[in-house]
Design a protein around this motif. Structure first.
Motif, PDB file in Angstrom:
ATOM      1  N   ASN A 257       0.816  -1.214   0.000  1.00  0.00           N
ATOM      2  CA  ASN A 257       0.000   0.000   0.000  1.00  0.00           C
ATOM      3  C   ASN A 257       0.849   1.262   0.000  1.00  0.00           C
ATOM      4  O   ASN A 257       1.967   1.268   0.524  1.00  0.00           O
ATOM      5  N   THR A 258       0.280   2.312  -0.531  1.00  0.00           N
ATOM      6  CA  THR A 258       0.937   3.612  -0.563  1.00  0.00           C
ATOM      7  C   THR A 258       1.106   4.113   0.867  1.00  0.00           C
ATOM      8  O   THR A 258       0.132   4.179   1.621  1.00  0.00           O
TER       9      THR A 258
ATOM     10  N   SER B  36       1.487   6.618   3.994  1.00  0.00           N
ATOM     11  CA  SER B  36       0.993   7.969   4.283  1.00  0.00           C
ATOM     12  C   SER B  36       2.183   8.854   4.620  1.00  0.00           C
ATOM     13  O   SER B  36       3.242   8.373   5.017  1.00  0.00           O
ATOM     14  N   LYS B  37       2.004  10.139   4.431  1.00  0.00           N
ATOM     15  CA  LYS B  37       3.076  11.115   4.683  1.00  0.00           C
ATOM     16  C   LYS B  37       3.601  10.992   6.115  1.00  0.00           C
ATOM     17  O   LYS B  37       4.786  11.171   6.365  1.00  0.00           O
TER      18      LYS B  37
ATOM     19  N   ASP C 195       3.624   1.386  -9.304  1.00  0.00           N
ATOM     20  CA  ASP C 195       4.669   2.316  -9.690  1.00  0.00           C
ATOM     21  C   ASP C 195       5.895   2.076  -8.816  1.00  0.00           C
ATOM     22  O   ASP C 195       5.814   1.416  -7.778  1.00  0.00           O
ATOM     23  N   TYR C 196       7.005   2.627  -9.229  1.00  0.00           N
ATOM     24  CA  TYR C 196       8.261   2.438  -8.490  1.00  0.00           C
ATOM     25  C   TYR C 196       8.997   3.767  -8.370  1.00  0.00           C
ATOM     26  O   TYR C 196       8.781   4.695  -9.151  1.00  0.00           O
ATOM     27  N   TYR C 197       9.855   3.836  -7.352  1.00  0.00           N
ATOM     28  CA  TYR C 197      10.599   5.050  -7.031  1.00  0.00           C
ATOM     29  C   TYR C 197      12.032   4.654  -6.690  1.00  0.00           C
ATOM     30  O   TYR C 197      12.284   3.532  -6.265  1.00  0.00           O
TER      31      TYR C 197
ATOM     32  N   THR D 292      11.120  11.819   0.983  1.00  0.00           N
ATOM     33  CA  THR D 292      10.295  10.805   0.328  1.00  0.00           C
ATOM     34  C   THR D 292      10.319   9.510   1.139  1.00  0.00           C
ATOM     35  O   THR D 292      11.197   9.299   1.983  1.00  0.00           O
ATOM     36  N   TYR D 293       9.364   8.651   0.859  1.00  0.00           N
ATOM     37  CA  TYR D 293       9.311   7.347   1.514  1.00  0.00           C
ATOM     38  C   TYR D 293      10.569   6.536   1.198  1.00  0.00           C
ATOM     39  O   TYR D 293      11.155   5.923   2.082  1.00  0.00           O
TER      40      TYR D 293
ATOM     41  N   GLU E  27      -0.017  -1.004  -4.821  1.00  0.00           N
ATOM     42  CA  GLU E  27      -1.282  -0.270  -4.930  1.00  0.00           C
ATOM     43  C   GLU E  27      -1.225   0.772  -6.049  1.00  0.00           C
ATOM     44  O   GLU E  27      -2.204   0.971  -6.772  1.00  0.00           O
ATOM     45  N   GLU E  28      -0.086   1.412  -6.209  1.00  0.00           N
ATOM     46  CA  GLU E  28       0.097   2.428  -7.249  1.00  0.00           C
ATOM     47  C   GLU E  28       0.560   1.815  -8.564  1.00  0.00           C
ATOM     48  O   GLU E  28       0.507   2.473  -9.593  1.00  0.00           O
TER      49      GLU E  28
ATOM     50  N   ILE F 279       5.567   0.069  -5.255  1.00  0.00           N
ATOM     51  CA  ILE F 279       4.330   0.153  -4.474  1.00  0.00           C
ATOM     52  C   ILE F 279       3.218  -0.484  -5.304  1.00  0.00           C
ATOM     53  O   ILE F 279       2.799   0.069  -6.330  1.00  0.00           O
TER      54      ILE F 279
END
Length: 178
Positions: free
Chosen positions: A45-46, A48-49, A83-85, A57-58, A80-81, A78
């Motif tokens: 899951n994404t 939270s801040k 996407d990757y970072y 950033t996370y 849920e998204e 992630i």
């Protein structure tokens, strides 16, 4: 990027025993080519801040929690998204710069629609490492070329000075003899 969709159908991304060797061999090749250790961190899951308060950033927070040194390259996926970072240690700066990150994204994205995370990240990093090192080797070649040209100019100047000095000495000797 496909954002997880292929022909209007959601493609589930996965890594399991059937494809993990692709990921491992791609990461090993990336390390062998670049000298930078890649790591993949997968979360469902994404965040939270509030989970990464105090960090930009996370992925920066995860990097700090996982590593004591600055020579690693972290990819956070992630689910849920879909996407990757990235997060790269300070010591990777010569290899993993903005151009390299764009190249890595392009190579990973080329495999993204397959739904195979191991292939996307493993083959993507493998392919990118070849181009990254070609770029780095180009820098080295450029630096060596500049140094070589400078050395040639210096040697030519020394030879010219030596010839002028020798000519001056010969002229002085001739003047003394007269």
């Amino acid at each position: 990027r496909s954002q997880g969709y292929f022909e209007d159908t959601c493609v589930e991304k996965f890594i399991d025993h059937t494809n993990e060797q692709t990921l491992i061999s791609g990461f090993k090749e990336f390390y062998n080519e670049t000298g930078v250790f890649p790591f993949l961190y997968v979360i469902e899951n994404t965040p939270s801040k509030s989970e990464y308060e105090g960090y930009d950033t996370y992925q920066d927070m995860v990097y700090e929690q996982l590593f004591d040194c600055e020579g690693n390259f972290l990819i956070v996926y992630i689910a849920e998204e879909d996407d990757y970072y990235y997060a790269a240690g300070f010591d990777t700066g010569e290899i993993i710069d903005e151009v390299s990150l764009n190249l890595i994204s392009d190579k990973v994205n080329a495999y993204w629609s397959t739904g195979d995370l191991a292939k996307a990240f493993g083959n993507g990093l493998r392919d990118a490492s070849k181009n990254i090192m070609a770029k780095s080797n180009g820098r080295v070649i450029g630096i060596v070329a500049v140094i070589a040209v400078a050395a040639i100019i210096i040697v030519a100047m020394v030879i010219k000075w030596w010839k002028n000095k020798k000519a001056q000495d010969n002229k002085e000797q001739e003047d003394l003899e007269k």
